[in-house]
Scaffold this motif. Sequence first.
Motif, PDB file in Angstrom:
ATOM      1  N   UNK A 158       0.826  -1.202   0.000  1.00  0.00           N
ATOM      2  CA  UNK A 158       0.000   0.000   0.000  1.00  0.00           C
ATOM      3  C   UNK A 158       0.865   1.260   0.000  1.00  0.00           C
ATOM      4  N   UNK A 159       1.971   1.227   0.741  1.00  0.00           N
ATOM      5  CA  UNK A 159       2.901   2.363   0.740  1.00  0.00           C
ATOM      6  C   UNK A 159       3.523   2.547  -0.638  1.00  0.00           C
ATOM      7  N   UNK A 160       3.811   1.424  -1.313  1.00  0.00           N
ATOM      8  CA  UNK A 160       4.416   1.479  -2.636  1.00  0.00           C
ATOM      9  C   UNK A 160       3.545   2.258  -3.618  1.00  0.00           C
ATOM     10  N   UNK A 161       2.216   2.134  -3.487  1.00  0.00           N
ATOM     11  CA  UNK A 161       1.317   2.826  -4.417  1.00  0.00           C
ATOM     12  C   UNK A 161       1.569   4.328  -4.401  1.00  0.00           C
ATOM     13  N   UNK A 162       1.770   4.881  -3.219  1.00  0.00           N
ATOM     14  CA  UNK A 162       2.028   6.313  -3.113  1.00  0.00           C
ATOM     15  C   UNK A 162       3.329   6.685  -3.810  1.00  0.00           C
ATOM     16  N   UNK A 163       4.388   5.903  -3.572  1.00  0.00           N
ATOM     17  CA  UNK A 163       5.679   6.207  -4.191  1.00  0.00           C
ATOM     18  C   UNK A 163       5.594   6.096  -5.710  1.00  0.00           C
ATOM     19  N   UNK A 164       4.889   5.098  -6.212  1.00  0.00           N
ATOM     20  CA  UNK A 164       4.764   4.940  -7.661  1.00  0.00           C
ATOM     21  C   UNK A 164       3.957   6.093  -8.260  1.00  0.00           C
ATOM     22  N   UNK A 165       2.998   6.582  -7.521  1.00  0.00           N
ATOM     23  CA  UNK A 165       2.180   7.692  -8.019  1.00  0.00           C
ATOM     24  C   UNK A 165       3.037   8.934  -8.204  1.00  0.00           C
TER      25      UNK A 165
END
Length: 566
Positions: free
Chosen positions: A38-45
């Motif tokens: 879930x944290x990764x989604x923010x970084x990818x965004x």
Amino acid sequence: MLAYNIAKDKIVDSVSYSSTQLNASLAERFNQMKNAADVMEYHMYTLILQPDSSLSRQLTTYSNVRNSLFNLSSTFNFGNISVYSDERFIFSNEGITFFSFDDLQNRNLSLTELVPKANENNWEVMQNIKEPFIKYNSNASQDYISIFKPFQLANSDQIEYVYFIDIPVNEIEKVLKERELEDSINIFITDEQGESIIGEANHLQISTIKNVLNSVTSEETTVIEIEDTTVITIKNPVTQWRMITEVPNKYIRSNTKILISILLTTLILTVLIAIISSLFISNNLSKRVNKIASILDHYKNKKNGTELTNVHLPVLKKKQFHDEFDRLSLVFNEMSNKMNHDFEKILEMKAIEEKMQFELQQAKINPHFLYNILDSIKSCQSSGNIQEANKMITRLAKFYRLLLRKEEELILIKDELEIVQLFMEIESINKENIFTWDIKTDDMIENFLIPKFVLQPIIENAIKHGISNCKEKLYIQINISYDDNYILVNIQDNGDGIEQHNLKDLNQTLTSKTVDSENFFGISNVNFRLTRFSNHQDPLQITSQLHGGTTVEIRIDPMLPESEID
């Protein structure tokens, strides 16, 4: 036979409990991976879906994201965090954390296979993964338990990126082996289709296991007899995989004799102890019940409301552990104390409320302020400047009309700014134009709500204290902008500032979130009202330097009137 069944149930319950604890431990580990995903989604965004236009900014964002992913992997001891994206990104061929889509072949995957799995978390055991030599100083293949999520934009058939979070399979295999009580007990994990993916089914054919799993719908622990083996299945709430524990009946039979003896001995001792204890406890309870009943009767018959809350039930303070009667007494005593405390607080709050209402009404119509403006109007009329006098009368009438018309506690920001604008125009005339101001707001922000009459006291303080020893012309800047999850009101002046000891006392009052009726009533009253409409820890903050100006920051939650929401 009855004793055997009881002993068998105890053994199966023990193994089931151990399996449940093991499954909870695995779920916690898998949940770490899911939270990291879930944290990764923010970084990818921030990195891929919204790349910066300049190369330097894009490299800076990439560096920050890469460091965050490294910290995430180190914190939770993940085997890998890998990101695959299009080659148009300069970091896609970095080769350690970031890869191009062509490198998916090292995971035996292709973009076509990922399309049906887009925009959701997927769990899979991936075998023979080829890792970069620079990462492990080895060309050996790795087996991983992976959670991955391909991302696809709406109305698009292309994958924008896919990221993987991996832990080694042998980490989970080691945990399973450590929890196997005997060599004859076997634990392994199957996927949702019943395929063995971690561990091996030693005692049953995997086809039989598949048939069993197809008949199991419960997500809780399920115990099933198959041939001469007891099978315990538990669904993992994170991955939806099932953990299978095989317990041969010969293992159960070998342990029942001792357990039966223990059960019989325990039963006999329990009966004897129960008989003795019941006689002793019944006598003791009768005395205590009578004691509590007499005190409660006394409590009930009290007519004076003040004395009611001073009645307390007795509790033996020397006892290390308290029984139900002691807990009842403690709860009753706490309730009595809380009633006293709440009653005192109600009286205190009522007194504060009445004083606040009185002071607020006084602040709305300040006689000194009114006398000054009337005197200015008289001067204009005496000098023949009738036009300027009419403007001042119009401003004054509009100012008080706004104050008296808006009875709601929350008003639009544009209305609050109109009140402040009129106040400063009138004060500027009273002070012979010795100060100037500027108001700036973000687009559409004036349609949000703000507690009424929170800006005027701050502006009044800035004018009153800022020009006392100020040689240059006082300048007040009001900025209202969006700030993360809040609306930020920033009021700055270049005035005389606040002495440090006064500033320290003021900030202590603001931190306590109470109304100081002696020293800082106006500003503490504003702060107290703001706490009702802001989730920020410090909704009102003040910084100042002596002879260097003062800055006031207000943070409130974004609130719209119902008409705007509709």
